[in-house]
Each structure stands twice: as C-alpha cells, then as structure tokens.
Design a protein around this motif. Structure first.
Motif, PDB file in Angstrom:
ATOM      1  N   CYS A   1      11.346   8.358  -9.094  1.00  0.00           N
ATOM      2  CA  CYS A   1      11.175   9.785  -8.965  1.00  0.00           C
ATOM      3  C   CYS A   1      12.422  10.558  -8.276  1.00  0.00           C
ATOM      4  O   CYS A   1      12.351  11.644  -8.523  1.00  0.00           O
TER       5      CYS A   1
ATOM      6  N   CYS B   1       4.268   8.396  -9.332  1.00  0.00           N
ATOM      7  CA  CYS B   1       4.517   7.460 -10.512  1.00  0.00           C
ATOM      8  C   CYS B   1       3.931   5.998 -10.244  1.00  0.00           C
ATOM      9  O   CYS B   1       4.140   4.956 -10.930  1.00  0.00           O
ATOM     10  N   GLU B   2       3.398   5.597  -9.079  1.00  0.00           N
ATOM     11  CA  GLU B   2       2.914   4.652  -8.742  1.00  0.00           C
ATOM     12  C   GLU B   2       3.838   3.194  -8.263  1.00  0.00           C
ATOM     13  O   GLU B   2       3.444   2.301  -7.981  1.00  0.00           O
ATOM     14  N   ASP B   3       5.193   3.543  -8.577  1.00  0.00           N
ATOM     15  CA  ASP B   3       6.127   2.658  -7.897  1.00  0.00           C
ATOM     16  C   ASP B   3       6.178   2.475  -6.486  1.00  0.00           C
ATOM     17  O   ASP B   3       5.720   3.272  -5.834  1.00  0.00           O
ATOM     18  N   GLU B   4       6.772   1.277  -6.114  1.00  0.00           N
ATOM     19  CA  GLU B   4       6.693   1.110  -4.847  1.00  0.00           C
ATOM     20  C   GLU B   4       7.781   1.700  -3.902  1.00  0.00           C
ATOM     21  O   GLU B   4       8.938   2.163  -4.518  1.00  0.00           O
TER      22      GLU B   4
ATOM     23  N   CYS C   1      11.086   7.151  -3.199  1.00  0.00           N
ATOM     24  CA  CYS C   1      10.594   6.478  -4.392  1.00  0.00           C
ATOM     25  C   CYS C   1      11.981   6.909  -5.314  1.00  0.00           C
ATOM     26  O   CYS C   1      12.569   7.881  -5.524  1.00  0.00           O
TER      27      CYS C   1
ATOM     28  N   GLU D   1       0.821  -1.228  -0.051  1.00  0.00           N
ATOM     29  CA  GLU D   1       0.012  -0.001  -0.046  1.00  0.00           C
ATOM     30  C   GLU D   1       0.972   1.411   0.034  1.00  0.00           C
ATOM     31  O   GLU D   1       0.414   2.334   0.026  1.00  0.00           O
ATOM     32  N   ASN D   2       2.150   1.283   0.088  1.00  0.00           N
ATOM     33  CA  ASN D   2       2.968   2.165  -0.033  1.00  0.00           C
ATOM     34  C   ASN D   2       3.605   2.414  -1.469  1.00  0.00           C
ATOM     35  O   ASN D   2       4.885   2.179  -1.849  1.00  0.00           O
ATOM     36  N   ASN D   3       2.734   3.135  -2.168  1.00  0.00           N
ATOM     37  CA  ASN D   3       3.064   3.492  -3.725  1.00  0.00           C
ATOM     38  C   ASN D   3       3.414   5.136  -3.842  1.00  0.00           C
ATOM     39  O   ASN D   3       2.495   5.808  -3.133  1.00  0.00           O
ATOM     40  N   CYS D   4       4.212   5.283  -4.831  1.00  0.00           N
ATOM     41  CA  CYS D   4       4.522   6.645  -4.967  1.00  0.00           C
ATOM     42  C   CYS D   4       3.293   7.391  -5.550  1.00  0.00           C
ATOM     43  O   CYS D   4       2.581   6.998  -6.551  1.00  0.00           O
ATOM     44  N   PRO D   5       2.860   8.502  -5.018  1.00  0.00           N
ATOM     45  CA  PRO D   5       1.806   9.397  -5.492  1.00  0.00           C
ATOM     46  C   PRO D   5       2.014   9.956  -6.936  1.00  0.00           C
ATOM     47  O   PRO D   5       1.037  10.235  -7.632  1.00  0.00           O
TER      48      PRO D   5
ATOM     49  N   GLU E   1      -1.974   9.325   3.463  1.00  0.00           N
ATOM     50  CA  GLU E   1      -1.566  10.052   2.266  1.00  0.00           C
ATOM     51  C   GLU E   1      -0.121  10.366   2.278  1.00  0.00           C
ATOM     52  O   GLU E   1       0.381  10.632   3.425  1.00  0.00           O
TER      53      GLU E   1
END
Length: 73
Positions: free
Chosen positions: A24, A9-12, A21, A3-7, A69
């Motif tokens: 990014c 690029c959505e990578d872990e 990240c 549940e910890n994805n970059c806001p 968030e």
C-alpha cells in the motif's frame, strides 16, 4: 504467525523505524488501548522491557490483555 498485518490489505508490515506496508506504501503506528476503559495507553520502555500504562485507570496493564490497532502515521 505474524500479528503485524496491514489494516488495509492484510499484507505483513515491515519495520523501517515505523511500521510500513510495501504493498500500500503506507506507514502506521501501533497504538495500544486499555482493556477496561478503552483509553489510549502510554508505552513505557526501560531496560529492554516495555510496559503499558493507562492514565485513566492509573495502573499498568498486561501486554497480553491490551488491544492493539494500527493507525496511519
């Protein structure tokens, strides 16, 4: 599922003293918000357990109901 994805690029996100990240090259902090009033919650940690307290509602909140968030640090 993580549940910890970059806001962005959505990578872990990885943990390096803070959420980071690698794609990014950005760092983030994870902030919790009250499910009732949307105020930012205070994280209380003791004896290995984490609790979330809402200063506006003046009560503890269940981690399962808190909205988290990621914000730039």
């Amino acid at each position: 599922m993580n549940e910890n994805n970059c806001p962005i690029c959505e990578d872990e996100l990885s943990w390096k003293g803070e959420y980071h990240c690698d794609s990014c090259d950005e760092s983030f902090k994870k902030v919790g918000f009250c499910p009732e009033c949307e105020a930012e919650l205070e994280k209380l940690q003791a004896c290995g357990a984490a609790n979330y307290f809402c200063n506006a509602c003046n009560e503890l909140k269940s981690k399962s109901k808190v909205r988290f968030e990621f914000q730039p640090s």
